[in-house]
Every structure is written in structure tokens, then in C-alpha cells.
Enzyme design. Structure first.
Site, PDB file in Angstrom:
ATOM      1  CD1 TRP A 259      -2.848   1.679   0.963  1.00  0.00           C
ATOM      2  CD2 TRP A 259      -1.242   2.394   2.166  1.00  0.00           C
ATOM      3  NE1 TRP A 259      -3.341   2.745   1.403  1.00  0.00           N
ATOM      4  CE2 TRP A 259      -2.362   3.193   2.122  1.00  0.00           C
ATOM      5  CE3 TRP A 259      -0.558   2.708   2.976  1.00  0.00           C
ATOM      6  CZ2 TRP A 259      -2.593   4.577   2.642  1.00  0.00           C
ATOM      7  CZ3 TRP A 259      -0.160   3.858   3.453  1.00  0.00           C
ATOM      8  CH2 TRP A 259      -1.370   4.809   3.386  1.00  0.00           C
ATOM      9  CG  HIS A 260       3.382   2.586   3.265  1.00  0.00           C
ATOM     10  ND1 HIS A 260       2.695   1.417   4.110  1.00  0.00           N
ATOM     11  CD2 HIS A 260       3.450   3.553   4.198  1.00  0.00           C
ATOM     12  CE1 HIS A 260       2.417   1.929   5.246  1.00  0.00           C
ATOM     13  NE2 HIS A 260       2.804   3.020   5.340  1.00  0.00           N
ATOM     14  N   GLY A 261       3.949   1.670  -1.295  1.00  0.00           N
ATOM     15  CA  GLY A 261       4.269   2.067  -2.508  1.00  0.00           C
ATOM     16  C   GLY A 261       4.804   0.978  -3.464  1.00  0.00           C
ATOM     17  CG  PHE A 414       2.994   6.627   0.720  1.00  0.00           C
ATOM     18  CD1 PHE A 414       3.780   6.034  -0.173  1.00  0.00           C
ATOM     19  CD2 PHE A 414       3.519   6.827   1.761  1.00  0.00           C
ATOM     20  CE1 PHE A 414       5.126   5.861   0.121  1.00  0.00           C
ATOM     21  CE2 PHE A 414       4.677   6.965   2.346  1.00  0.00           C
ATOM     22  CZ  PHE A 414       5.678   6.253   1.349  1.00  0.00           C
TER      23      PHE A 414
END
Length: 414
Positions: A259-261, A414
Site C-alpha cells: 500500500w505504501h509504494g 502514497f
């Protein structure tokens, strides 16, 4: 979806809504990652492929408002809320500006009733909001931006530095990301209070945690609780055997990293956090530190201090992967830390006044750890002159030690 005739049609509209939300996120954020990883994997076998990539600017905060919208759809499907028929109220829920680009990730069950309720200006809430905004600005402008200067110097040229310098760089990034992200959350929550809105709490002094399970109850709380409610519990949560709990834990942390990257460094960061938290799940101690550390006392016990230092150290190791440009760089940093140069003086350390401010900052955070933010209760019983002098000192420090040009919030990407 609410008006669908039959469970099949309701399920159809539900999965269509989920697919559209995740589809936009996938195309904008992850398409190039999967395309390049696909080509790279075949390259290991000597097969050369060429994949088309897309060159688009990632919409700011797309991960936040995608999860924001998904929670609304899922809650309707599960019957927790009714669909919002008022387009203006729904639009405000989706695009409420304080939380739009970096959270907290709100729930319709929490935010929509506040939007629909008639509100009157609340002076005490507004004052509290201004106080929280001030502390958030201090975290971002003084702590995060000054720590970023040294962290960027080290990580941008990590192969050139000694072990002690790499350790100091990792520590500076550890405080940078906390000041940056929790600072934004304080600003967002404080701004919302000016409009009579209470947003979800997002941080609860995570660096004072005594184990990794407690850390993740205190770090990015809105995301952790989102994954718990919408992924961990549907997977079975803690109801199955120990292997199911371990599986579910690895799934949510790896998904959280993703989800973060779109980079393997974030996935490894998530994997490491899962690995660090597994012992407490196996030994069933993951719910043992629910209260604030040293509650009602000025100082922690020796055991609590040891636990905090150990947890903080594991967190720093994980942040090295989060900050590094590649997995190779992260392992290079960790390898180079454990050289004889670890016991030499760091290269060009931050100015002593910055280190002193950082120590004072952590002391204030410790003293105020039982509040919702560090200075929530500071000076409430002081004479007005003394109280306003304290706030003025914070403002003066912001003006004196802010970095020229500043830097973007980390979580904007993000």
C-alpha cells in the site's frame, strides 16, 4: 447496491465498486511496478521482453482516498450504514480537505454522522485545534525537516559513510518520518476541530511502545485498524490456530507495505514488521501492553525501558528498508553499520542545537504521552501570561530553525 434485487445483484455491484476503486489505484500506482517486475523476472532466465509502461503523475494521496471510499462501499454491503442520498454530504465525506492527501483514513460510520449533524462554533474545541496545529507544525518544520537534511545526506550517498554515520542517518530518518507524518495528522485533526469535526486519532506516541504489537496499535492507527477490520478479521483474525494467525499477520503487513509504494523495499519493510510481531502472537503476549507505558509515573521501570529500547531498535532496522532506494542499498547500509567504523565519530553530525531540540521534543512527548497529543494538557492551569509565553516560544523556534524551502510531506507520495 442498496436497492439491488437479490443477493447476486448486490454482490455484483459490490465487486464492481471495489474493482473500480482498486483499478484506479492499480493503474496509477502499480502498473509500472508489475510490468517492470515481469520483464525482470524473465530476464533472469535469459529471456528478453519489453513491456510498455505509462508515464503519469501519481495523484496525491490516492492510497488514502481509495481506502476512504472502499470503507464506505464495504460498510454499505455489510449493512453497517445506509447509502448517503445527499450528494453534497457524500462529496464532503469523500473530499474533506484536511484528510484528503495524507489521512487519517476515515470511516463513513464515524465521519458522515458528524457532517450531517448541525454544528455550532465551539470555542474550546477551536482552541484545542489551534494548539494541536501548532504542535503538528513544530513536528514537521523543526523535527522532520531538520532531521531530513541529515537523513537525505546519508541515504543519498550511503556507501561513502562510516557505520556510526549510517546509524545516525537511520535515527534521523526514524524521527523524520514520525515528525513528518504525525505532524501532518496533528495539523489535519486540529484543522478539522475548527469546523467542529473530530477525526480519528492516528498516532499515540508509538516510539514509547514496549513491543511491536503495541507499536502497531500506536502507529498510523487509522490504517492499522482499517486492515484489521477489512482484511485481518475477514481472513479469520485470531480465531484460528497459530499458523492461521501467523499467515494472516504476514498477509496484512505485506499488503500494508505494498500500500505504501510500488517498490520491493516497502514489501520487505512490511515483511520485517510481520516477522518482528510474530513472537508476541505465538506466545500470546500481543495484547499485554494495552495501557500507556509508566502510566501515572514520571519514569519507566528498568524492564519498560529495556523493552522500549529493543522495540525502537527493531523499528529503526525496518525504517532502513523503507527509506532505501532499493533492497540492495538497504542491505548495504545494514552491512556497513557493523564495521569497525561503527565506533568512530559520525561524519558532519547535525548542529548541537538541533540535537538538543530533538531531546527536548522527546521529553515533551514523554511528559504528555497520556494525552491525545503531547501539549494537549500543557499549561492549562498556568497563568495566561506563562501559557502564552510557552506557545510563543514554539512559534519563535519554528521561525528560527525552519529549513529554507522546506520539504514535502513524505506521505504525500502514497
Amino acid at each position: 447496491m442498496e436497492d439491488a434485487k437479490g443477493i447476486k445483484m448486490k454482490r455484483f455491484w459490490f465487486w464492481l465498486s471495489v474493482s473500480v476503486n482498486l483499478g484506479f489505484l492499480g493503474v496509477f500506482k502499480y502498473y509500472n511496478f508489475f510490468a517492470e517486475s515481469f520483464v525482470s523476472s524473465f530476464g533472469h532466465f535469459g529471456i528478453k521482453l519489453h513491456a510498455s509502461t505509462i508515464n503519469v503523475i501519481l495523484p496525491v494521496g490516492i492510497s488514502f482516498y481509495t481506502f476512504h471510499g472502499l470503507s464506505y462501499v464495504i460498510d454499505i454491503y455489510k449493512g453497517r450504514i445506509k447509502p448517503e442520498r445527499n450528494f453534497v454530504d457524500y462529496s464532503l465525506f469523500v473530499s474533506f480537505f484536511p484528510l484528503l492527501v495524507a489521512g487519517p483514513i476515515e470511516r463513513a460510520t464515524h465521519l458522515l454522522p458528524q457532517i450531517k449533524r448541525k454544528r455550532a462554533f465551539d470555542y474550546s474545541k477551536a482552541i484545542d485545534g489551534c494548539r494541536q496545529i501548532l504542535w503538528g507544525l513544530f513536528k514537521k518544520v523543526i523535527i522532520a525537516d531538520n532531521c531530513a537534511e541529515y537523513a537525505n545526506m546519508v541515504f543519498n550517498h550511503s556507501s561513502n559513510y562510516s557505520g556510526s554515520t549510517l546509524v545516525l542517518g537511520a535515527l534521523m530518518f526514524t524521527f523524520q518520518i514520525y515528525g513528518d507524518f504525525s505532524g501532518y495528522s496533528d495539523i489535519a485533526i486540529g484543522t478539522a476541530k475548527l469546523f467542529g469535526i473530530d477525526l480519528l486519532r492516528n498516532f499515540a506516541f508509538p516510539y514509547f511502545s514496549r513491543d511491536m504489537a503495541e507499536f502497531w496499535r500506536r502507529w498510523h492507527i487509522s490504517l492499522s485498524s482499517w486492515f484489521k477490520d477489512y482484511l485481518y478479521i475477514p481472513l479469520g483474525g485470531s480465531k484460528g490456530n497459530v499458523w492461521m494467525r501467523i499467515r494472516n499477520t504476514f498477509i496484512i503487513f505485506i499488503v500494508s507495505g505494498f500500500w505504501h509504494g510500488a517498490n520491493w523495499t516497502f514489501i520487505i519493510w512490511g515483511f520485517l514488521n510481520a516477522l518482528f510481531i510474530i513472537p508476541s502472537i505465538v506466545m500470546k503476549t500481543n495484547r499485554s501492553n494495552l495501557e500507556t507505558v509508566a502510566q501515572g509515573r514520571l519514569l519507566p521501570s528498568f524492564k519498560e525501558l529495556t523493552q522500549m529500547v529493543a522495540t525502537f531498535s527493531l523499528t529503526v532496522i525496518a525504517w532502513i528498508f523503507f527509506r532505501s532506494a532499493s533492497i540492495g542499498q538497504a542491505f548495504q547500509v545494514i552491512r556497513d553499520i557493523f564495521r569497525s567504523s561503527l565506533f568512530t565519530a559520525p561524519h558532519n553530525p547535525p548542529r548541537p542545537v538541533i540535537l538538543l531540540i530533538l531531546i527536548i521534543f522527546m521529553a515533551i512527548e514523554w511528559i504528555g504521552r497520556e494525552g491525545r497529543y503531547a501539549i494537549e494538557n500543557v499549561g492549562l492551569t498556568w497563568p495566561p501570561l506563562l501559557r502564552w509565553s510557552f506557545y510563543s516560544v514554539i512559534i519563535v523556534f519554528i521561525g528560527m530553525y525552519m529549513q529554507t524551502g522546506g520539504s514535502d510531506f513524505i506521505y504525500f507520495q502514497f
